[in-house]
Enzyme design. Sequence first.
Site, mmCIF file in Angstrom:
data_model
loop_
_atom_site.group_PDB
_atom_site.id
_atom_site.type_symbol
_atom_site.label_atom_id
_atom_site.label_comp_id
_atom_site.label_asym_id
_atom_site.label_seq_id
_atom_site.Cartn_x
_atom_site.Cartn_y
_atom_site.Cartn_z
ATOM 1 N N LYS A 6 29.270 56.920 -6.733
ATOM 2 C CA LYS A 6 28.730 58.129 -7.360
ATOM 3 C C LYS A 6 28.267 59.116 -6.287
ATOM 4 C CE LYS A 6 24.083 56.137 -7.743
ATOM 5 N NZ LYS A 6 22.974 55.782 -8.644
ATOM 6 N N ARG A 22 14.248 54.213 -18.117
ATOM 7 C CA ARG A 22 15.208 55.313 -18.042
ATOM 8 C C ARG A 22 16.072 55.220 -19.300
ATOM 9 N NH1 ARG A 22 16.959 55.472 -11.665
ATOM 10 N NH2 ARG A 22 18.503 53.987 -12.407
ATOM 11 N N TYR A 71 11.905 79.902 13.874
ATOM 12 C CA TYR A 71 11.000 80.660 13.019
ATOM 13 C C TYR A 71 9.565 80.153 13.115
ATOM 14 C CZ TYR A 71 15.260 82.402 10.759
ATOM 15 O OH TYR A 71 16.473 82.992 10.506
ATOM 16 N N MET A 73 18.605 77.263 8.318
ATOM 17 C CA MET A 73 19.683 77.007 7.369
ATOM 18 C C MET A 73 20.937 76.449 8.040
ATOM 19 S SD MET A 73 21.502 79.616 4.678
ATOM 20 C CE MET A 73 19.976 79.914 3.784
#
Length: 373
Positions: free
Chosen positions: A38, A135, A265, A313
């Site tokens: 998955k 769940r 930053y 990023m």
Amino acid sequence: MTMAPGVLREAAVDVDAITENVRHLRALTGSEIIAVVKAAGYGHGAHRAAVAALRGGATRIGVSDIDEALALRRAGITAPLFAWLHAPGASFAEAVREEIELGISDIDQLLRAAEAAHGEQSAAVHLKIETGLSRNGIAPADWRTVFSEAARLERIGRLRVVGLFSHLSNTSEADDRAALARFEEGVVLAASVGLTPPLRHIAATNAAIALPEARLGCVRIGIGLYGISPFGDRSSADLGLRPAMTLRGAVAAVRRVPAGTGVSYGYDYRTERETMLALIPLGYADGVPRQASGRGPVSINGRRFRVAGRIAMDQFVVDVGDHPVAVGDEAVLFGDPTLGVPSARDWADAADTIDYEIVTRVGARVPRREVRA
């Protein structure tokens, strides 16, 4: 296993490691393996992970949802495929047509699976029993109703009940044994109404290794497939597993800077002396956790450094001091720690998360390169 010239960043996936991990876990557990691929194979690539796992002796492939299963079927996976998390009200028609085995958690899903059967093709299902994880899964109060209806639908050829299954919390051995006892109660009740499917499975990697009585002849192997330990106190090597993914980038720039230079930053990091800074072209868009700013480990030319300042990023900076580092050198964020590089767990510790997340979150723009040992 080095990066090719001109490559900015990549995740190298050792498919032989996946195959060997399956073989090892088959031998250890003596059980049938459902290989769980998955979430794009925990970031490694679902199709390549499935192929490698089947080569190692897995007999079924497990995924979260039907779309993942259908993608594998269309990519040529002919082995049994099993999917267990479904959209409310979703049609199961295509899944049944493509012989996807469905995890069933309530009476509505059971009836929709039966409705999707056509001609002589029945729907293959695994009934999920709720045993304490809170769940999805058939609630104990509904066991008899759902089991009885499943048995009726099986008798008239609308369903084939392939398995009964559940999932453990891995909170403690006592909790898992209590859940296993509840599961066995469900199995007995199912048998009393005529359901005796060939498969029972409750153990994932953790219990498959640590709780032998939970193996039941069939285990679902997810994180262990990729060579990562589910235990905080035992490494992959301790378990005989080999990590399959190496995340790395080419040093994109270097610069000599004076003491007191702010880095990235917010200037959370300032150099203490004249030093060399190296720019690594991986950032949080690539799955590198920003929470590991100032802490994440990186190996360059066999020496370990850590992220200097904030992870951005697309990139982050490493203070390499006076060590010889040049543009194009390989920077390894994580891989197989027996080779002297950081592990996914090292990054998990730096980001206060788990190594499952570290490998799974590697972003789509990071090319996966299949390698062989």
